[in-house]
Design an enzyme around this catalytic site. Structure first.
Site, PDB file in Angstrom:
ATOM      1  N   SER A 101      -7.654  -0.829  -3.462  1.00  0.00           N
ATOM      2  CA  SER A 101      -6.391  -1.263  -2.401  1.00  0.00           C
ATOM      3  C   SER A 101      -6.372  -1.376  -1.091  1.00  0.00           C
ATOM      4  O   SER A 101      -7.808  -2.151  -1.288  1.00  0.00           O
ATOM      5  CB  SER A 101      -7.056   0.644  -1.815  1.00  0.00           C
ATOM      6  OG  SER A 101      -6.459   1.650  -0.885  1.00  0.00           O
ATOM      7  N   TYR A 154     -12.974   6.702   2.315  1.00  0.00           N
ATOM      8  CA  TYR A 154     -11.990   6.183   0.995  1.00  0.00           C
ATOM      9  C   TYR A 154     -11.813   4.737   1.618  1.00  0.00           C
ATOM     10  O   TYR A 154     -12.285   3.564   0.958  1.00  0.00           O
ATOM     11  CB  TYR A 154     -10.583   6.330   0.954  1.00  0.00           C
ATOM     12  CG  TYR A 154      -9.437   6.017   0.188  1.00  0.00           C
ATOM     13  CD1 TYR A 154     -10.055   6.419  -0.891  1.00  0.00           C
ATOM     14  CD2 TYR A 154      -8.322   5.311   0.904  1.00  0.00           C
ATOM     15  CE1 TYR A 154      -9.125   5.873  -1.976  1.00  0.00           C
ATOM     16  CE2 TYR A 154      -7.593   4.401  -0.310  1.00  0.00           C
ATOM     17  CZ  TYR A 154      -7.670   4.721  -1.633  1.00  0.00           C
ATOM     18  OH  TYR A 154      -7.348   4.787  -2.336  1.00  0.00           O
TER      19      TYR A 154
HETATM   20  C1  8X3 Z   1      -4.023   3.947  -1.661  1.00  0.00           C
HETATM   21  C2  8X3 Z   1      -3.214   3.059   0.011  1.00  0.00           C
HETATM   22  O1  8X3 Z   1      -2.698   3.286   1.932  1.00  0.00           O
HETATM   23  O2  8X3 Z   1      -3.112   5.373   1.345  1.00  0.00           O
HETATM   24  O3  8X3 Z   1      -4.601   3.481  -2.135  1.00  0.00           O
HETATM   25  O4  8X3 Z   1      -4.705   3.823   1.362  1.00  0.00           O
HETATM   26  S1  8X3 Z   1      -3.825   4.235   1.327  1.00  0.00           S
END
Ligand code: 8X3
Length: 247
Positions: free
Chosen positions: A131, A144
């Protein structure tokens, strides 16, 4: 004999789109996910997609899949996701653990289990779905951002360690993708909060856009390694710079 592609997290979103697209490119596709009934529906529509119940957080489940595979030419490590938008100070340990277990350790389990098959194929492609969250930090990105950075560095390390072997390592780093479920999961089921992420954004990327990029990378001639493909919608110039139109 047809080439085989294994796609994790294939019951929806980018995984499902990738399974469909690779099937259209002529691969036998092994589509893995926990939600078996969705995979069965997919396979009923696309016969070259074989459904396999798979939980990338379970070593036993990963080993079972590896044991029954006859060959593997392409592995798309797509399973993962974001849970929670809290600051680091407020982050929940169980969310961070879950994100690490799916995104990072899930990729590790699958890669360790199928790497021998990718090498045996003589022209393997190992794809890691990271990502733009793996490239820059942002507020609320929490576990994340941390997990995607870990996964991204895993791609770099693998490429170094596998040089000389017939395996390409490709990292796909998408920005804003309006995919089924991603934002809803991140906001713990709050659909309104999830849809605000995309509010007024003209044409966020779709799962098909990402599947298209994956298909392009894996179908390059075997000496061509696309190290990292970063993709965003035109309306997103950077993580914090998103063009929105009102109402
Ligand atoms: C998702 C993109 O911008 O939400 O992987 O991190 S973001």
């Amino acid at each position: 004999m047809k080439k085989t592609a294994v796609v994790t997290g294939a019951s929806s979103g980018i995984g499902e789109a990738t399974a469909r697209r690779l099937a259209a490119e002529g691969y036998d596709v092994v589509a893995g996910a926990r939600r078996r009934e969705r995979l069965d529906e997919l396979s009923a529509k696309v016969p070259s997609i074989r459904p396999v119940t798979l939980d990338v957080t379970s070593q036993e489940s990963v080993d079972e899949l590896a044991a029954e595979l006859e060959r593997c030419d392409v592995l798309v490590n797509n399973a993962g996701g974001a849970f929670g938008m809290e600051s680091v100070a407020e982050g929940r340990l169980d969310d961070w653990q879950r994100m690490y277990d799916t995104n990072v350790l899930g990729t590790l389990r699958m890669t360790q289990a199928l790497l021998p098959r990718l090498i045996e194929s003589g022209d393997g492609v190992l794809v890691l779905l990271t990502s733009t969250a793996g490239l820059v930090a942002y507020e609320g990105g929490g576990g994340y951002v941390a997990a995607k950075h870990a996964q991204s560095s895993m791609a770099g390390t693998l490429r170094l360690e596998l040089v000389g072997q017939p395996v390409r390592v490709v990292e796909i780093a998408p920005g804003m993708v309006r995919s089924e479920g991603f934002a809803v999961t991140r906001f713990r089921g709050d659909e309104a909060a999830a849809s605000r992420v995309y509010e007024g954004v003209p044409d966020p990327l779709t799962s098909d856009d990402v599947a298209d990029a994956i298909a392009w990378c894996v179908t390059r001639p075997s000496h061509v390694n696309i190290d990292r493909l970063v993709m965003r919608p035109r309306a997103q110039a950077a993580q914090h710079k998103v063009h929105r139109v009102s109402g």
